[in-house]
Design a protein around this motif. Sequence first.
Motif, PDB file in Angstrom:
ATOM      1  N   SER A   1     -18.639   6.239  -6.355  1.00  0.00           N
ATOM      2  CA  SER A   1     -17.424   5.527  -6.732  1.00  0.00           C
ATOM      3  C   SER A   1     -17.422   4.124  -6.145  1.00  0.00           C
ATOM      4  O   SER A   1     -18.105   3.835  -5.160  1.00  0.00           O
ATOM      5  N   GLU A   2     -16.686   3.246  -6.795  1.00  0.00           N
ATOM      6  CA  GLU A   2     -16.449   1.892  -6.300  1.00  0.00           C
ATOM      7  C   GLU A   2     -14.954   1.626  -6.228  1.00  0.00           C
ATOM      8  O   GLU A   2     -14.200   2.062  -7.103  1.00  0.00           O
ATOM      9  N   LEU A   3     -14.559   0.912  -5.171  1.00  0.00           N
ATOM     10  CA  LEU A   3     -13.190   0.427  -5.041  1.00  0.00           C
ATOM     11  C   LEU A   3     -13.244  -1.094  -5.131  1.00  0.00           C
ATOM     12  O   LEU A   3     -14.017  -1.720  -4.414  1.00  0.00           O
ATOM     13  N   ASN A   4     -12.454  -1.671  -5.997  1.00  0.00           N
ATOM     14  CA  ASN A   4     -12.384  -3.114  -6.160  1.00  0.00           C
ATOM     15  C   ASN A   4     -11.006  -3.624  -5.741  1.00  0.00           C
ATOM     16  O   ASN A   4      -9.981  -3.002  -6.063  1.00  0.00           O
ATOM     17  N   VAL A   5     -11.009  -4.722  -5.018  1.00  0.00           N
ATOM     18  CA  VAL A   5      -9.751  -5.359  -4.648  1.00  0.00           C
ATOM     19  C   VAL A   5      -9.849  -6.834  -5.028  1.00  0.00           C
ATOM     20  O   VAL A   5     -10.785  -7.530  -4.599  1.00  0.00           O
ATOM     21  N   ASN A   6      -8.924  -7.296  -5.845  1.00  0.00           N
ATOM     22  CA  ASN A   6      -8.889  -8.694  -6.286  1.00  0.00           C
ATOM     23  C   ASN A   6      -7.861  -9.490  -5.499  1.00  0.00           C
ATOM     24  O   ASN A   6      -6.947  -8.920  -4.889  1.00  0.00           O
ATOM     25  N   ALA A   7      -8.023 -10.815  -5.552  1.00  0.00           N
ATOM     26  CA  ALA A   7      -7.033 -11.722  -4.961  1.00  0.00           C
ATOM     27  C   ALA A   7      -6.650 -11.282  -3.551  1.00  0.00           C
ATOM     28  O   ALA A   7      -5.474 -11.040  -3.252  1.00  0.00           O
ATOM     29  N   LEU A   8      -7.645 -11.182  -2.690  1.00  0.00           N
ATOM     30  CA  LEU A   8      -7.447 -10.630  -1.350  1.00  0.00           C
ATOM     31  C   LEU A   8      -6.383 -11.378  -0.562  1.00  0.00           C
ATOM     32  O   LEU A   8      -6.286 -12.620  -0.605  1.00  0.00           O
ATOM     33  N   LEU A   9      -5.579 -10.592   0.156  1.00  0.00           N
ATOM     34  CA  LEU A   9      -4.545 -11.108   1.039  1.00  0.00           C
ATOM     35  C   LEU A   9      -4.901 -10.756   2.486  1.00  0.00           C
ATOM     36  O   LEU A   9      -5.674  -9.811   2.736  1.00  0.00           O
ATOM     37  N   LEU A  10      -4.312 -11.506   3.425  1.00  0.00           N
ATOM     38  CA  LEU A  10      -4.569 -11.202   4.840  1.00  0.00           C
ATOM     39  C   LEU A  10      -4.234  -9.742   5.159  1.00  0.00           C
ATOM     40  O   LEU A  10      -4.928  -9.091   5.950  1.00  0.00           O
ATOM     41  N   GLY A  11      -3.199  -9.225   4.527  1.00  0.00           N
ATOM     42  CA  GLY A  11      -2.764  -7.852   4.780  1.00  0.00           C
ATOM     43  C   GLY A  11      -3.712  -6.783   4.265  1.00  0.00           C
ATOM     44  O   GLY A  11      -3.510  -5.605   4.543  1.00  0.00           O
ATOM     45  N   ASP A  12      -4.727  -7.195   3.523  1.00  0.00           N
ATOM     46  CA  ASP A  12      -5.721  -6.221   3.044  1.00  0.00           C
ATOM     47  C   ASP A  12      -6.765  -5.918   4.103  1.00  0.00           C
ATOM     48  O   ASP A  12      -7.625  -5.052   3.899  1.00  0.00           O
ATOM     49  N   SER A  13      -6.702  -6.614   5.227  1.00  0.00           N
ATOM     50  CA  SER A  13      -7.627  -6.337   6.330  1.00  0.00           C
ATOM     51  C   SER A  13      -7.382  -4.925   6.850  1.00  0.00           C
ATOM     52  O   SER A  13      -6.270  -4.585   7.274  1.00  0.00           O
ATOM     53  N   ALA A  14      -8.409  -4.084   6.784  1.00  0.00           N
ATOM     54  CA  ALA A  14      -8.246  -2.668   7.138  1.00  0.00           C
ATOM     55  C   ALA A  14      -9.594  -1.986   7.080  1.00  0.00           C
ATOM     56  O   ALA A  14     -10.600  -2.570   6.677  1.00  0.00           O
ATOM     57  N   LEU A  15      -9.584  -0.710   7.492  1.00  0.00           N
ATOM     58  CA  LEU A  15     -10.737   0.175   7.308  1.00  0.00           C
ATOM     59  C   LEU A  15     -10.506   0.941   6.002  1.00  0.00           C
ATOM     60  O   LEU A  15      -9.475   1.600   5.848  1.00  0.00           O
ATOM     61  N   TYR A  16     -11.438   0.841   5.080  1.00  0.00           N
ATOM     62  CA  TYR A  16     -11.316   1.535   3.802  1.00  0.00           C
ATOM     63  C   TYR A  16     -12.209   2.770   3.840  1.00  0.00           C
ATOM     64  O   TYR A  16     -13.422   2.679   4.030  1.00  0.00           O
ATOM     65  N   LEU A  17     -11.582   3.905   3.660  1.00  0.00           N
ATOM     66  CA  LEU A  17     -12.250   5.191   3.798  1.00  0.00           C
ATOM     67  C   LEU A  17     -12.396   5.873   2.454  1.00  0.00           C
ATOM     68  O   LEU A  17     -11.495   5.816   1.612  1.00  0.00           O
ATOM     69  N   CYS A  18     -13.518   6.521   2.287  1.00  0.00           N
ATOM     70  CA  CYS A  18     -13.773   7.341   1.115  1.00  0.00           C
ATOM     71  C   CYS A  18     -13.874   8.794   1.576  1.00  0.00           C
ATOM     72  O   CYS A  18     -14.460   9.079   2.623  1.00  0.00           O
ATOM     73  N   ALA A  19     -13.299   9.692   0.811  1.00  0.00           N
ATOM     74  CA  ALA A  19     -13.373  11.120   1.118  1.00  0.00           C
ATOM     75  C   ALA A  19     -13.831  11.867  -0.120  1.00  0.00           C
ATOM     76  O   ALA A  19     -13.466  11.509  -1.245  1.00  0.00           O
TER      77      ALA A  19
END
Lengths: 114, 112
Positions: free
Chosen positions: A74-92
């Motif tokens: 799987s792929e996760l895409n995030v557009n138009a990144l904001l400062l608040g998107d700073s995080a750990l992105y986890l896949c399960a």
Amino acid sequence: DAGVTQSPTHLIKTRGQQVTLRCSPISGHKSVSWYQQVLGQGPQFIFQYYEKEERGRGNFPDRFSARQFPNYSSELNVNALLLGDSALYLCASSTGFLSNQPQHFGDGTRLSIL
Amino acid sequence: QKEVEQDPGPLSVPEGAIVSLNCTYSNSAFQYFMWYRQYSRKGPELLMYTYSSGNKEDGRFTAQVDKSSKYISLFIRDSQPSDSATYLCALEYSGSARQLTFGSGTQLTVLP
């Protein structure tokens, strides 16, 4: 057997850019879910995919999208990144979409937005 | 009010102590209850997975669920320094889109 693998492990982007994160589930697992974990908080559900179809979506804006491939990666895409998107992105991943099948997590992609 | 409340700690105990970690929840529709352990800079690792009220034991770990009180617990016996981590409770509705609802995590340190 290999666990859930995610790439890249770390990523630095600037505001307004786009990012793609990748996940390979445990062999034999057909369900993949994505979570966002902000520092000091528990993970928050973003998406679930099963058999290449979106089966659930959390309370995230349309800037977030995902897809699942025939090999169940799987792929996760995030557009138009904001400062608040700073995080750990986890896949399960789990064997199926039933609730009695526990989810196993990868070590995540740490995304930093400057 | 959050759906799942968990005391963030931090909690510090001496080696060998019994540790009790707790979560409360508000929605009786939650049917599956999990505990995950998360080491620094790692993903959550599944420790316990339960469905019904009562106790489930696995080695030094015991998970307890009280659906009538909407209260879940994780007990760690003979705690070790290697148990130092953040412990997350996670709950799931039956028939959901595999959406786990997490507590905020309790940071545990076991001192040698």
